[in-house]
Design a protein around this motif. Sequence first.
Motif, PDB file in Angstrom:
ATOM      1  N   GLY A   1       0.817  -1.207   0.000  1.00 34.69           N
ATOM      2  CA  GLY A   1       0.000   0.000   0.000  1.00 34.69           C
ATOM      3  C   GLY A   1       0.848   1.253   0.000  1.00 34.69           C
ATOM      4  O   GLY A   1       0.530   2.229  -0.688  1.00 34.69           O
TER       5      GLY A   1
ATOM      6  N   LEU B   1       2.271   1.800  -3.437  1.00 37.95           N
ATOM      7  CA  LEU B   1       1.233   2.308  -4.337  1.00 37.95           C
ATOM      8  C   LEU B   1       1.093   3.819  -4.190  1.00 37.95           C
ATOM      9  O   LEU B   1       0.868   4.539  -5.174  1.00 37.95           O
ATOM     10  CB  LEU B   1      -0.095   1.616  -4.034  1.00 37.95           C
ATOM     11  CG  LEU B   1      -1.241   1.881  -5.011  1.00 37.95           C
ATOM     12  CD1 LEU B   1      -0.886   1.378  -6.398  1.00 37.95           C
ATOM     13  CD2 LEU B   1      -2.519   1.199  -4.523  1.00 37.95           C
ATOM     14  N   ALA B   2       1.242   4.318  -2.972  1.00 38.75           N
ATOM     15  CA  ALA B   2       1.174   5.767  -2.743  1.00 38.75           C
ATOM     16  C   ALA B   2       2.348   6.488  -3.392  1.00 38.75           C
ATOM     17  O   ALA B   2       2.261   7.691  -3.660  1.00 38.75           O
ATOM     18  CB  ALA B   2       1.152   6.053  -1.241  1.00 38.75           C
TER      19      ALA B   2
ATOM     20  N   ALA C   1      -8.684   8.456   1.242  1.00 40.07           N
ATOM     21  CA  ALA C   1      -7.862   7.333   1.710  1.00 40.07           C
ATOM     22  C   ALA C   1      -7.749   7.349   3.228  1.00 40.07           C
ATOM     23  O   ALA C   1      -7.781   6.295   3.875  1.00 40.07           O
ATOM     24  CB  ALA C   1      -6.473   7.397   1.070  1.00 40.07           C
TER      25      ALA C   1
ATOM     26  N   PRO D   1      -4.680  -0.415   2.691  1.00 37.10           N
ATOM     27  CA  PRO D   1      -5.131   0.990   2.667  1.00 37.10           C
ATOM     28  C   PRO D   1      -4.478   1.843   3.758  1.00 37.10           C
ATOM     29  O   PRO D   1      -4.253   3.038   3.555  1.00 37.10           O
ATOM     30  CB  PRO D   1      -6.647   0.872   2.897  1.00 37.10           C
ATOM     31  CG  PRO D   1      -6.997  -0.508   2.498  1.00 37.10           C
ATOM     32  CD  PRO D   1      -5.815  -1.340   2.854  1.00 37.10           C
TER      33      PRO D   1
ATOM     34  N   PHE E   1      -1.090   2.808   2.500  1.00 36.08           N
ATOM     35  CA  PHE E   1      -1.255   3.822   1.456  1.00 36.08           C
ATOM     36  C   PHE E   1      -1.485   5.195   2.081  1.00 36.08           C
ATOM     37  O   PHE E   1      -0.836   6.185   1.712  1.00 36.08           O
ATOM     38  CB  PHE E   1      -2.429   3.442   0.555  1.00 36.08           C
ATOM     39  CG  PHE E   1      -2.704   4.431  -0.543  1.00 36.08           C
ATOM     40  CD1 PHE E   1      -2.101   4.283  -1.778  1.00 36.08           C
ATOM     41  CD2 PHE E   1      -3.558   5.509  -0.351  1.00 36.08           C
ATOM     42  CE1 PHE E   1      -2.334   5.197  -2.798  1.00 36.08           C
ATOM     43  CE2 PHE E   1      -3.810   6.420  -1.354  1.00 36.08           C
ATOM     44  CZ  PHE E   1      -3.199   6.267  -2.588  1.00 36.08           C
TER      45      PHE E   1
ATOM     46  N   ALA F   1       1.158   8.256   1.858  1.00 35.52           N
ATOM     47  CA  ALA F   1       0.669   9.398   1.077  1.00 35.52           C
ATOM     48  C   ALA F   1       0.637  10.664   1.924  1.00 35.52           C
ATOM     49  O   ALA F   1       0.930  11.770   1.424  1.00 35.52           O
ATOM     50  CB  ALA F   1      -0.731   9.090   0.538  1.00 35.52           C
TER      51      ALA F   1
END
Length: 243
Positions: free
Chosen positions: A21, A24-25, A38, A143, A146, A150
């Motif tokens: 996750g 992915l960020a 998010a 999540p 992420f 992020a």
Amino acid sequence: MDGFVLVLLLAALPAAGNFAGGLLAEVLNVSDRALSLALHLAAGIVLAVVGLELMPEALTATPAWVPVLALAAGGLGFIGLERLIDSVRRRLAGDDSGSGPWAIFAGVGLDLFSDGVMIGAGTIINPTLGLLLALGQVPADAPEGFAAIATLRRAGVPRGKRILLAASFGIPVLVGAALGYFILRAAPELVTVSVLAFTGGILLCVVIEEMLTEAHDVATSRLGPVVLTVGFALFAAISAYLG
């Protein structure tokens, strides 16, 4: 020792999901609105972890007021966590990102720690139970990873440091698994569930005081409450079918 190796391998599953996750960020261009959503999603998941997993288990102990008191004491733990984060930030020259992103990062780490404790303790009871617990955490932890990375990205934390921080999420889950396997397995059930309840109290404060506050500071969206409840429902489904 073979049992402990199995515990570590199982604990690596949620750590890998969290790291994925975070990566992915890094590859996605996250808008303020997407980051806010998010954070709402991650907040819903953490609330579900506390409400559907940690506290129901804790309240089965006797006397129940001990884990309830431990949950309340988690508020003091959160204050201590905030002070620790502020102290570390002051020692780091040039770090002006604020305590919010770091508190969110620490909260995700604490959630992973509780995952590790449950995996370690569950594997002792039955290796299949440990496997189910580990697999059930993966879609919930991604999540969270992420949202944490992020948020640090938006705060201006350098990319190399962010990747190292994403990888470091493996530490709390492995430490929690080792603690659950070697120490808490020999401790009374009341002690184990009180540790989890205390962690749950800190997580509640992180969600309300940091995650949702940061989400609203980043951007406002009418979909925020919907995504929050989707996060809660996601973990509820995981708990119902894999718990």
